[in-house]
Design a protein around this motif. Structure first.
Motif: not given
Length: 723
Positions: A487-497
């Motif tokens: 969940l932490r990785r999702i919170a800091f996901g790098t995608w800019l859709p």
């Protein structure tokens, strides 16, 4: 209509009296302090333990004052409508706006009518602040030298901003500026401001690796807006999270059984009603149906700091209809602003939710219906997750468009009580095993298990969709066997859709340029950079820099072009090719002008800097700063850093975005991880002023010491307030 007079001393010592407390009162503070223990951990975070709930409140607000008394005072001056006593004329209209709704005498009566348990908490809150001032004679408040219990009722909801900020200060000043209300006209609309953003995600046990519910708490506010704090008492209180400076409850956080994350909602709970005015002799009336009703008037006197330090009084005659106070004029009609003004239930709801033990008890608190502006993402130790809409939603006739002015002279437009909780959008335990909110509409909160938009009135949402919703629904739709780190990785996901479509549209617009157009050669390489880009931010990414500069140009243009109440992202997606190319050209030109090249790594531009304890910080490129890889939430990143260039700077410095991030796991024994922007203390001399900056920029959350056993080996100091 207004007038000025010099402020005599006796007239202005009533509300903030600078005098020593009576010995008996000081003795009572010391006795209460003896029942409170404050433990500071190795990050400077206060873990407050009191015998009773009121003792914990006393200790918590005392600890807040130790960390940043100036922010406490500033928040309360704003809430009480007294900021002009410190800031002078520039805060006058802000104070008047507040005093249209907040009246000290009314709040004092509300305090006297409050339940005994709530009065105890307010008494302890005031005592804690006064004890802090008594034991810190070196602290010099700007205005508030004594706190009274009723003052807590002026500041009952922990959001950044509030419903009252819907009243435009320029339009308010145009109406009440001393020229007489009949001659006032609405000021031109202000520029569009980026919506304050937040993310909340709840994961049900069925989607987790270990069968435990997970909660992401991720408010995007101005930095240093809240304290991180733990509160515990012998009466069942044990809560941890973010507490807004000057308030005595955990606004976004969790206890051992229940967690809650609030996100600013798109619900319409604030409306403008335009009424026709009639004058009969010296009296004012407004038309309502076939009748004339008298305009209510009230005298409001504000104190304003003068350049020489004196206080002067400025008095206003204010006006109101049954809808609410008059805040502006529209042509010949006056405009009343209706909003929630229920301080006692609001404070009750804010406190009682921190002691809820399960979903049923949380909903019993929600039944107070004193939350007007926040969606809630909920998770608990029983494995339940939920999306909850704000509970204060007036019932209205959906024939009328309440996004703009409605005819207050037509009785059919009136608010007609509150929407029952059962009739609000809600998601509970969806089959998807996930739900979220990112300040967007709830219609895709849980994917296919979301509420249906056509089942609700239009006023249930005015926000629509945004790119963060695209981001989170995509990644959660693919998620499997999540744990806290996942969940932490999702919170800091790098995608800019947002830039997926935007760059494709730009590429097409560039390709369609005539071969003789000089922009083909001028933009070829920058366009190619974005074409090859994976649409993900990083500190080393040059494409993120180009996209962010372009995004600023697009955002400014969309703010000018979008229709009233329009969605900014829809406006940008509707740009013509000419607009896309013009905004992109301006971005490339600006980069070359300011940086000498359009190829600049994002981490060189985007920086976190905390160099003083001022509420409004001064930035400087010559001072130390650190790179921040994540970008603005406008473009769809969940981890948000809203930055820009400041006077005298080339680099962009952030002032809002990720301010507190926590991931909570509701297992047999609760576990949580968190980070706060900069650090806990507002004192530059403190080791905890900026000790979390590196973790903040890298998304490296630290363990939360929720239980006393967790503090073992991590205790910096244990003391009683005043020691």
């Amino acid at each position: 209509m207004t007038f000025w007079k010099s402020a005599g001393l006796a007239a202005f010592l009533l509300l903030s009296l600078s005098a020593a407390a009576p010995p008996a009162e000081e003795a009572s503070w010391r006795a209460r302090a003896a029942r409170v223990t404050i433990t500071r951990d190795d990050w400077g975070i206060a873990h407050v333990r009191g015998e009773r709930d009121a003792d914990a409140v006393f200790g918590a607000i005392y600890a807040q004052a130790e960390d940043d008394f100036p922010r406490i005072e500033a928040n309360l001056l704003t809430a009480l409508g007294r900021m002009a006593e410190a800031e002078g004329e520039r805060a006058l209209w802000q104070d008047l706006r507040q005093r249209l709704y907040i009246d000290p005498q009314t709040l004092q009566a509300d305090y006297r009518r409050s339940p005994a348990w709530l009065r105890d908490l307010m008494d302890a809150w005031a005592a804690g602040l006064n004890h802090y001032l008594a034991t810190h004679p070196d602290v010099r408040p700007r205005v508030l030298t004594r706190f009274e219990p009723w003052m807590a009722l002026s500041f009952t909801e922990g959001s950044i901003g509030g419903d009252i900020e819907r009243a435009d200060l320029r339009q308010l000043a145009a109406f009440y500026d001393g020229q007489g209300p009949r001659s006032a006209r609405a000021a031109p609309p202000g520029p569009y401001e980026e919506r304050r953003a937040s993310n909340g995600i709840a994961i049900a046990p069925g989607l987790t690796r270990d069968g435990h519910a997970l909660l992401l708490i991720n408010p995007h506010t101005s930095f240093f807006f809240r304290s991180e704090l733990g509160m515990e008492s012998g009466e069942g209180l044990h809560a941890y999270g973010a507490s807004t400076w000057g308030q005595f409850f955990i606004y976004q956080g969790f206890n051992e059984r229940v967690g809650w994350m609030h996100t600013s909602s798109g619900v319409d709970s604030v409306d403008e009603f335009a009424v026709a005015i009639a004058r009969r002799g010296r009296r004012l009336f407004y038309r309502y149906g076939q009748a004339l009703r008298p305009i209510r008037t009230q005298r409001v006197t504000l104190r304003v700091r003068q350049p020489d330090g004196r206080l002067a009084a400025r008095s206003f005659t204010t006006y109101a209809t049954h809808h609410g106070p008059i805040v502006r004029a529209e042509g010949e009609r006056w405009v009343a602003l209706a909003l929630m003004n229920r301080p006692v239930p609001a404070l009750q709801q804010s406190w009682l939710r921190t002691k809820a033990r399960d979903f049923a008890s949380y909903m019993r608190v929600a039944a107070l219906q004193a939350n007007s502006s926040n969606d809630t993402i909920y998770a608990d130790a029983d494995g339940h997750i939920a999306y909850l809409h704000p509970q204060f939603v007036p019932v209205r006739d959906d024939r009328f468009d309440y996004r703009g002015l409605v005819d207050g002279s037509d009785p059919a437009t009136d608010w007609r009580g509150l929407t029952p909780l059962s009739a609000l959008p809600e998601v509970r335990d969806p089959r998807t095993d996930w739900l979220y909110n990112a300040n967007d509409a709830p219609w895709r909160a849980a994917g296919p298990d979301s509420p249906r938009q056509d089942a609700f009135p239009r006023y249930m949402d005015m926000a629509g969709a945004n790119p963060r919703g695209d981001h989170v629904t995509t990644v959660l739709g693919r998620a499997r066997a999540l744990n806290a780190e996942g969940l932490r990785r999702i919170a800091f996901g790098t995608w800019l859709p947002f830039f997926e479509r935007a760059t494709a549209d730009l590429d097409r617009a560039w390709a369609n340029l005539p071969r003789t157009d000089p922009r083909r050669a001028r933009l070829e390489r920058p366009v190619a950079l974005l074409r090859a880009w994976d649409k993900r931010w990083s500190a080393d990414s040059e494409a993120t820099t180009v996209a962010s500069f372009w995004g600023e140009e697009m955002w400014a243009l969309a703010g000018r072009q979008r229709p009233p109440h329009g969605n900014m992202w829809e406006a940008m997606n509707a740009f013509s090719d000419a607009d896309r190319l013009a905004t992109f050209t301006r971005a490339v030109d600006r980069l070359e002008r300011e940086w000498g090249s359009w190829r600049v790594r994002w981490g060189e531009v985007n920086r976190f800097q905390r160099n003083d304890g001022a509420i409004v910080q001064t930035f400087a490129d010559a001072r130390p700063s650190i790179p921040v890889p994540f970008a603005s939430a406008r473009w769809g990143t969940l981890a948000s850093f809203a930055s820009r260039a400041w006077p005298g700077t080339r680099r962009w410095y952030g002032t809002s975005g990720n301010s507190f991030v926590a991931v909570v796991e509701f297992g047999p024994r609760l576990r949580a991880w968190a980070v706060t922007a900069g650090g806990e203390s507002g004192n530059p001399a403190s080791p905890h002023f900026n000790d979390q900056a590196g973790r903040y920029a890298s998304g490296n959350l630290r363990p939360v010491y929720f239980y006393r056993a967790d503090l073992a080996g991590h205790i910096a100091r244990t003391y009683h307030p005043g020691q």
